[in-house]
Scaffold this motif. Structure first.
Motif, PDB file in Angstrom:
ATOM      1  N   GLU A 124     -32.758 -55.982  83.177  1.00  0.00           N
ATOM      2  CA  GLU A 124     -33.827 -54.986  83.014  1.00  0.00           C
ATOM      3  C   GLU A 124     -33.687 -54.251  81.678  1.00  0.00           C
ATOM      4  O   GLU A 124     -34.669 -54.018  80.971  1.00  0.00           O
ATOM      5  CB  GLU A 124     -33.786 -53.984  84.175  1.00  0.00           C
ATOM      6  N   ARG A 150     -34.976 -56.341  78.893  1.00  0.00           N
ATOM      7  CA  ARG A 150     -36.444 -56.289  78.833  1.00  0.00           C
ATOM      8  C   ARG A 150     -36.910 -54.998  78.153  1.00  0.00           C
ATOM      9  O   ARG A 150     -37.810 -54.992  77.325  1.00  0.00           O
ATOM     10  CB  ARG A 150     -37.044 -56.368  80.245  1.00  0.00           C
ATOM     11  N   ASP A 193     -39.026 -54.346  74.804  1.00  0.00           N
ATOM     12  CA  ASP A 193     -40.284 -53.587  74.877  1.00  0.00           C
ATOM     13  C   ASP A 193     -40.212 -52.243  74.150  1.00  0.00           C
ATOM     14  O   ASP A 193     -41.219 -51.533  74.071  1.00  0.00           O
ATOM     15  CB  ASP A 193     -40.651 -53.300  76.350  1.00  0.00           C
TER      16      ASP A 193
END
Lengths: 204, 204
Positions: free
Chosen positions: B119, B122, B126
């Motif tokens: 996570e 990610r 982002d």
């Protein structure tokens, strides 16, 4: 967080609970980063417990407002508004202590440091705060501006339940001896070594 | 605060300003106190800059709510209410990450650690946060739960301007090599050595 168990059980006549709740004298020393930051982190934690927080900045950034001051004073106002957490006082020596009539006058750092320590001694006697952060206080001790034995005597004989955190390089051996918890922040690697200057959010 | 000057000026084609504002990979390691406290202190400072703060607690106190979580989440709500500071997200692995469907299920710490790291990768891609605190993340690295090379590759190639602070003992040498700022918190003296247990406000 509590990790592990005490390695010895002292023969001091105190119960575990009494011993657990003994007020601490904490020292953050060494040449590395994080001494003041960790002290202000403890102030954050203490605020959450409803403690009365007193921060006294002796040297570093004394003329500046650092991010922690803004946030901790904001938390102090939140306490006044909502009752959450505890009250916060933040005093710095830079342009004269806020309680001093001499504020704004030409600076005499040694005199100001002595005045700061005299005020802190009064507050310790009055039990004004539950947690006192004496930021960069090792330097006035090192430079002989305040008397080490006087400091240690006042700290070790302080009444009630007052936690005290002292930060700065080169903590005096007598102070280390008297402290309950001493951490040395050692520099392993720093961006300034490779030509990077300090930046907002990280350094202040 | 910025103290002193860089000892070298690198030949990296960057201006001082560009170099100054380079995002940092910070590591707090060592057996002493203050690693996490100083990281949360940096989060406080970053909040004051309006940064989007993300805290990810991998091991310690994962089932508890520590004082810093309460205060930083409170500051996050203050941001929503008044626009002061920045938004705050605090995630902990203990009973399943808050974004995971597996929350509350029987724990598999290794799996949870991998999920946490996936996570975070990610989010790094982002650019979700401006400051990420990966608390106690050295342990999943040490225990082989996450791949050190994968971690260092993702961190060193992260886009934009994301500061990352990693805490925990025994930081992997490859991580230390990749980091910009590494402080070792060394234990000089600790109350547990003389039979005192942890106490609220100081330890949590």
């Amino acid at each position: 967080m509590p990790q592990g168990k005490p390695t010895t059980v002292p023969d001091d006549g105190l119960t575990t609970r009494q011993r657990r709740n003994r007020p601490l004298l904490v020292v953050h020393t060494g040449a590395g980063k994080g001494k003041s930051t960790a002290a202000f982190g403890l102030a954050l934690r203490g605020w959450n417990q409803g403690w009365r927080i007193g921060v006294f900045q002796f040297v570093k950034s004394a003329k500046w407002r650092i991010g922690e001051q803004t946030v901790l004073e904001r938390l102090g106002r939140l306490h006044e508004e909502t009752g959450e957490g505890g009250p916060v006082q933040w005093h710095k020596m830079g342009s004269g202590w806020s309680w001093s009539r001499k504020q704004g006058e030409a600076e005499d750092h040694e005199l100001a440091a002595r005045e700061g320590w005299a005020e802190i001694k009064r507050r310790l006697a009055d039990e004004t705060h539950d947690l006192l952060v004496l930021d960069e206080f090792t330097y006035p001790m090192k430079w002989g501006w305040v008397d080490v034995d006087d400091v240690v005597e006042a700290l070790t004989s302080r009444p009630g339940h007052q936690h005290v955190v002292i930060t700065g390089r080169d903590a005096h051996p007598t102070l280390v001896e008297a402290a309950d918890l001493v951490t040395e922040m050692a520099k392993v690697k720093h961006p300034m070594d490779v030509g990077q200057k300090g930046q907002k959010g990280i350094e202040w």
